[in-house]
Design a protein around this motif. Structure first.
Motif, PDB file in Angstrom:
ATOM      1  N   ARG A  41       0.778  -1.382  -0.025  1.00  0.00           N
ATOM      2  CA  ARG A  41       0.046   0.014   0.187  1.00  0.00           C
ATOM      3  C   ARG A  41       1.016   1.285   0.100  1.00  0.00           C
ATOM      4  O   ARG A  41       0.671   2.119  -0.988  1.00  0.00           O
ATOM      5  CB  ARG A  41      -1.021   0.014   1.182  1.00  0.00           C
ATOM      6  N   ASP A  42       1.956   1.256   0.935  1.00  0.00           N
ATOM      7  CA  ASP A  42       2.541   2.613   1.031  1.00  0.00           C
ATOM      8  C   ASP A  42       3.971   2.270   0.961  1.00  0.00           C
ATOM      9  O   ASP A  42       4.458   1.320   1.713  1.00  0.00           O
ATOM     10  CB  ASP A  42       2.294   3.448   2.386  1.00  0.00           C
ATOM     11  N   TYR A  43       4.788   2.713   0.096  1.00  0.00           N
ATOM     12  CA  TYR A  43       6.173   2.312   0.272  1.00  0.00           C
ATOM     13  C   TYR A  43       7.126   3.348   0.855  1.00  0.00           C
ATOM     14  O   TYR A  43       6.729   4.499   1.036  1.00  0.00           O
ATOM     15  CB  TYR A  43       6.609   2.291  -1.380  1.00  0.00           C
ATOM     16  N   GLU A  44       8.252   2.758   1.347  1.00  0.00           N
ATOM     17  CA  GLU A  44       9.159   3.607   2.389  1.00  0.00           C
ATOM     18  C   GLU A  44      10.094   4.183   1.414  1.00  0.00           C
ATOM     19  O   GLU A  44      10.525   5.569   1.786  1.00  0.00           O
ATOM     20  CB  GLU A  44       9.468   2.814   3.374  1.00  0.00           C
ATOM     21  N   THR A  45      10.721   3.339   0.655  1.00  0.00           N
ATOM     22  CA  THR A  45      11.764   3.914  -0.021  1.00  0.00           C
ATOM     23  C   THR A  45      11.687   3.230  -1.643  1.00  0.00           C
ATOM     24  O   THR A  45      11.506   2.306  -1.595  1.00  0.00           O
ATOM     25  CB  THR A  45      13.163   3.496   0.640  1.00  0.00           C
ATOM     26  N   LYS A  46      12.447   4.016  -2.521  1.00  0.00           N
ATOM     27  CA  LYS A  46      12.127   3.537  -3.790  1.00  0.00           C
ATOM     28  C   LYS A  46      13.531   4.069  -4.248  1.00  0.00           C
ATOM     29  O   LYS A  46      14.280   4.947  -4.355  1.00  0.00           O
ATOM     30  CB  LYS A  46      11.269   4.275  -4.618  1.00  0.00           C
ATOM     31  N   VAL A  47      14.488   3.095  -4.925  1.00  0.00           N
ATOM     32  CA  VAL A  47      15.723   3.207  -5.609  1.00  0.00           C
ATOM     33  C   VAL A  47      15.865   2.847  -6.957  1.00  0.00           C
ATOM     34  O   VAL A  47      15.331   1.711  -7.391  1.00  0.00           O
ATOM     35  CB  VAL A  47      16.839   2.566  -4.833  1.00  0.00           C
ATOM     36  N   ASN A  48      16.169   3.665  -7.965  1.00  0.00           N
ATOM     37  CA  ASN A  48      16.471   3.401  -9.227  1.00  0.00           C
ATOM     38  C   ASN A  48      17.735   2.935  -9.597  1.00  0.00           C
ATOM     39  O   ASN A  48      18.877   3.371  -9.478  1.00  0.00           O
ATOM     40  CB  ASN A  48      16.149   4.580  -9.988  1.00  0.00           C
ATOM     41  N   LEU A  49      17.646   1.725  -9.652  1.00  0.00           N
ATOM     42  CA  LEU A  49      19.355   0.762  -9.828  1.00  0.00           C
ATOM     43  C   LEU A  49      19.945   1.348 -11.222  1.00  0.00           C
ATOM     44  O   LEU A  49      21.071   1.345 -11.197  1.00  0.00           O
ATOM     45  CB  LEU A  49      19.074  -0.805  -9.646  1.00  0.00           C
ATOM     46  N   LYS A  50      19.143   1.408 -12.163  1.00  0.00           N
ATOM     47  CA  LYS A  50      19.795   1.683 -13.478  1.00  0.00           C
ATOM     48  C   LYS A  50      20.458   3.029 -13.286  1.00  0.00           C
ATOM     49  O   LYS A  50      21.528   3.129 -13.893  1.00  0.00           O
ATOM     50  CB  LYS A  50      18.552   1.593 -14.342  1.00  0.00           C
ATOM     51  N   ALA A  51      20.047   4.017 -12.749  1.00  0.00           N
ATOM     52  CA  ALA A  51      20.676   5.192 -12.383  1.00  0.00           C
ATOM     53  C   ALA A  51      21.693   5.366 -11.543  1.00  0.00           C
ATOM     54  O   ALA A  51      22.821   6.162 -11.467  1.00  0.00           O
ATOM     55  CB  ALA A  51      19.594   6.314 -12.318  1.00  0.00           C
ATOM     56  N   THR A  52      21.401   4.630 -10.212  1.00  0.00           N
ATOM     57  CA  THR A  52      22.564   4.873  -9.111  1.00  0.00           C
ATOM     58  C   THR A  52      23.267   3.895  -8.641  1.00  0.00           C
ATOM     59  O   THR A  52      24.143   3.997  -7.898  1.00  0.00           O
ATOM     60  CB  THR A  52      21.449   5.254  -7.755  1.00  0.00           C
ATOM     61  N   CYS A  53      23.013   2.507  -9.089  1.00  0.00           N
ATOM     62  CA  CYS A  53      24.024   1.301  -8.453  1.00  0.00           C
ATOM     63  C   CYS A  53      24.957   1.278  -9.425  1.00  0.00           C
ATOM     64  O   CYS A  53      25.132   1.400 -10.402  1.00  0.00           O
ATOM     65  CB  CYS A  53      22.924  -0.041  -8.842  1.00  0.00           C
ATOM     66  N   VAL A  54      25.981   1.041  -8.453  1.00  0.00           N
ATOM     67  CA  VAL A  54      27.459   1.085  -8.800  1.00  0.00           C
ATOM     68  C   VAL A  54      27.885  -0.193  -8.694  1.00  0.00           C
ATOM     69  O   VAL A  54      28.554  -0.935  -9.563  1.00  0.00           O
ATOM     70  CB  VAL A  54      28.522   1.958  -7.873  1.00  0.00           C
ATOM     71  N   ASN A  55      27.523  -1.039  -7.569  1.00  0.00           N
ATOM     72  CA  ASN A  55      28.219  -2.450  -7.383  1.00  0.00           C
ATOM     73  C   ASN A  55      27.120  -3.072  -6.456  1.00  0.00           C
ATOM     74  O   ASN A  55      26.449  -2.292  -5.434  1.00  0.00           O
ATOM     75  CB  ASN A  55      29.622  -2.398  -6.980  1.00  0.00           C
ATOM     76  N   VAL A  56      27.195  -4.323  -6.246  1.00  0.00           N
ATOM     77  CA  VAL A  56      26.441  -5.326  -5.325  1.00  0.00           C
ATOM     78  C   VAL A  56      27.258  -6.267  -4.557  1.00  0.00           C
ATOM     79  O   VAL A  56      28.190  -7.158  -5.722  1.00  0.00           O
ATOM     80  CB  VAL A  56      25.191  -5.837  -6.046  1.00  0.00           C
ATOM     81  N   LYS A  57      27.389  -6.551  -3.409  1.00  0.00           N
ATOM     82  CA  LYS A  57      28.164  -7.631  -2.722  1.00  0.00           C
ATOM     83  C   LYS A  57      27.346  -8.301  -1.873  1.00  0.00           C
ATOM     84  O   LYS A  57      26.193  -7.568  -1.443  1.00  0.00           O
ATOM     85  CB  LYS A  57      29.273  -6.863  -2.031  1.00  0.00           C
ATOM     86  N   SER A  58      27.683  -9.612  -1.477  1.00  0.00           N
ATOM     87  CA  SER A  58      27.095 -10.380  -0.725  1.00  0.00           C
ATOM     88  C   SER A  58      27.807 -11.148   0.128  1.00  0.00           C
ATOM     89  O   SER A  58      28.934 -11.443  -0.125  1.00  0.00           O
ATOM     90  CB  SER A  58      25.973 -11.142  -1.500  1.00  0.00           C
ATOM     91  N   GLY A  59      27.325 -11.541   1.355  1.00  0.00           N
ATOM     92  CA  GLY A  59      27.927 -12.652   2.231  1.00  0.00           C
ATOM     93  C   GLY A  59      29.387 -12.130   2.856  1.00  0.00           C
ATOM     94  O   GLY A  59      29.301 -10.896   3.337  1.00  0.00           O
ATOM     95  N   LEU A  60      30.410 -12.832   2.580  1.00  0.00           N
ATOM     96  CA  LEU A  60      31.464 -12.371   3.224  1.00  0.00           C
ATOM     97  C   LEU A  60      32.359 -11.533   2.477  1.00  0.00           C
ATOM     98  O   LEU A  60      33.546 -10.976   3.026  1.00  0.00           O
ATOM     99  CB  LEU A  60      32.440 -13.621   3.143  1.00  0.00           C
ATOM    100  N   GLU A  61      31.773 -10.681   1.236  1.00  0.00           N
ATOM    101  CA  GLU A  61      32.441  -9.738   0.506  1.00  0.00           C
ATOM    102  C   GLU A  61      31.971  -8.600   1.323  1.00  0.00           C
ATOM    103  O   GLU A  61      32.698  -7.369   0.903  1.00  0.00           O
ATOM    104  CB  GLU A  61      31.755  -9.755  -0.847  1.00  0.00           C
ATOM    105  N   CYS A  62      31.112  -8.218   2.495  1.00  0.00           N
ATOM    106  CA  CYS A  62      30.929  -7.151   3.221  1.00  0.00           C
ATOM    107  C   CYS A  62      31.745  -7.057   4.588  1.00  0.00           C
ATOM    108  O   CYS A  62      31.003  -7.486   5.576  1.00  0.00           O
ATOM    109  CB  CYS A  62      29.532  -7.000   3.367  1.00  0.00           C
ATOM    110  N   PRO A  63      32.987  -6.984   4.510  1.00  0.00           N
ATOM    111  CA  PRO A  63      33.752  -6.996   5.797  1.00  0.00           C
ATOM    112  C   PRO A  63      33.165  -5.962   6.853  1.00  0.00           C
ATOM    113  O   PRO A  63      33.299  -6.455   8.136  1.00  0.00           O
ATOM    114  CB  PRO A  63      35.167  -7.069   5.513  1.00  0.00           C
ATOM    115  N   ASN A  64      32.855  -4.968   6.693  1.00  0.00           N
ATOM    116  CA  ASN A  64      32.537  -3.787   7.779  1.00  0.00           C
ATOM    117  C   ASN A  64      31.181  -3.687   8.151  1.00  0.00           C
ATOM    118  O   ASN A  64      30.761  -2.670   8.612  1.00  0.00           O
ATOM    119  CB  ASN A  64      33.127  -2.609   7.256  1.00  0.00           C
ATOM    120  N   VAL A  65      30.266  -4.572   7.668  1.00  0.00           N
ATOM    121  CA  VAL A  65      28.870  -4.517   8.013  1.00  0.00           C
ATOM    122  C   VAL A  65      28.699  -5.507   9.062  1.00  0.00           C
ATOM    123  O   VAL A  65      28.877  -6.819   8.924  1.00  0.00           O
ATOM    124  CB  VAL A  65      27.810  -4.794   6.734  1.00  0.00           C
ATOM    125  N   CYS A  66      27.893  -5.347  10.068  1.00  0.00           N
ATOM    126  CA  CYS A  66      27.260  -6.070  10.976  1.00  0.00           C
ATOM    127  C   CYS A  66      25.702  -6.540  10.617  1.00  0.00           C
ATOM    128  O   CYS A  66      25.028  -5.840  10.764  1.00  0.00           O
ATOM    129  CB  CYS A  66      27.462  -5.654  12.191  1.00  0.00           C
TER     130      CYS A  66
END
Length: 187
Positions: A41-66
């Motif tokens: 019904r109501d969206y909180e956030t909307k991101v346009n990936l084609k215009a703003t996304c630089v890279n995507v990492k997952s799992g152990l590729e993200c060392p500084n995130v808890c």
């Protein structure tokens, strides 16, 4: 508009760094939309990936995130955006995080193609989040293809309409004010 992937993801807020569970939709035009509930019904956030996304990492590729307390680091997903911003997400499993990563990367880089069976060709269609494209082949033997672009009900010149309404209201007010003084002119 075609939906590439949807499901529940944990999203970390940018200021307080709190984790919230959001329903997420990833559309073929690169729109990544976060909702509070599955009802959309109501969206909180909307991101346009084609215009703003630089890279995507997952799992152990993200060392500084808890990750959240109940999830391992393998479930993390970080979407790097332009200007140094990040979307920090967490899936419910490692496989789900990898599936989200692959789908996000695909939505980021791939254009939208339409297939014309009469010419046996593919055409690139520029689709954004405000337009829906309907393609209808003609019924004749020549076979011209019609592309209809359906615009959202939101009008681009909304500010101009407000300004014209304010101007019309001021003119009506001035006319009414002069009519109120008219009986005193003839006395």
């Amino acid at each position: 508009m075609a939906l590439l992937k949807s499901g529940w993801l944990w999203r970390q807020s940018s200021i307080l760094k709190r984790w919230r569970l959001n329903w997420c939709d990833l559309w073929i035009d690169g729109s990544f939309v976060f909702y509070k509930t599955e009802s959309r019904r109501d969206y909180e956030t909307k991101v346009n990936l084609k215009a703003t996304c630089v890279n995507v990492k997952s799992g152990l590729e993200c060392p500084n995130v808890c990750p959240p307390e109940t999830h391992p680091r393998e479930n993390l997903l970080v979407v790097y955006l332009r200007h140094g911003n990040m979307l920090i997400l967490c899936a419910n499993s490692e496989d789900e995080a990898l599936a989200w990563k692959l789908t996000l990367m695909e939505a980021k880089r791939n254009p939208v193609f339409t297939y014309n069976p009469y010419d046996d060709t593919y055409q690139t269609v520029p689709i954004d989040s405000h337009n829906a494209v309907y393609i209808m082949p003609s019924t004749g033997s020549g076979g011209t293809q019609h592309v209809w672009v359906h615009r959202d009900s939101y009008d681009d010149n909304f500010g101009e309409q407000i300004a014209l309404g304010l101007l019309a209201g001021m003119a009506a007010g001035a006319a009414m004010r002069s009519l109120l003084w008219m009986p005193f002119w003839f006395c």
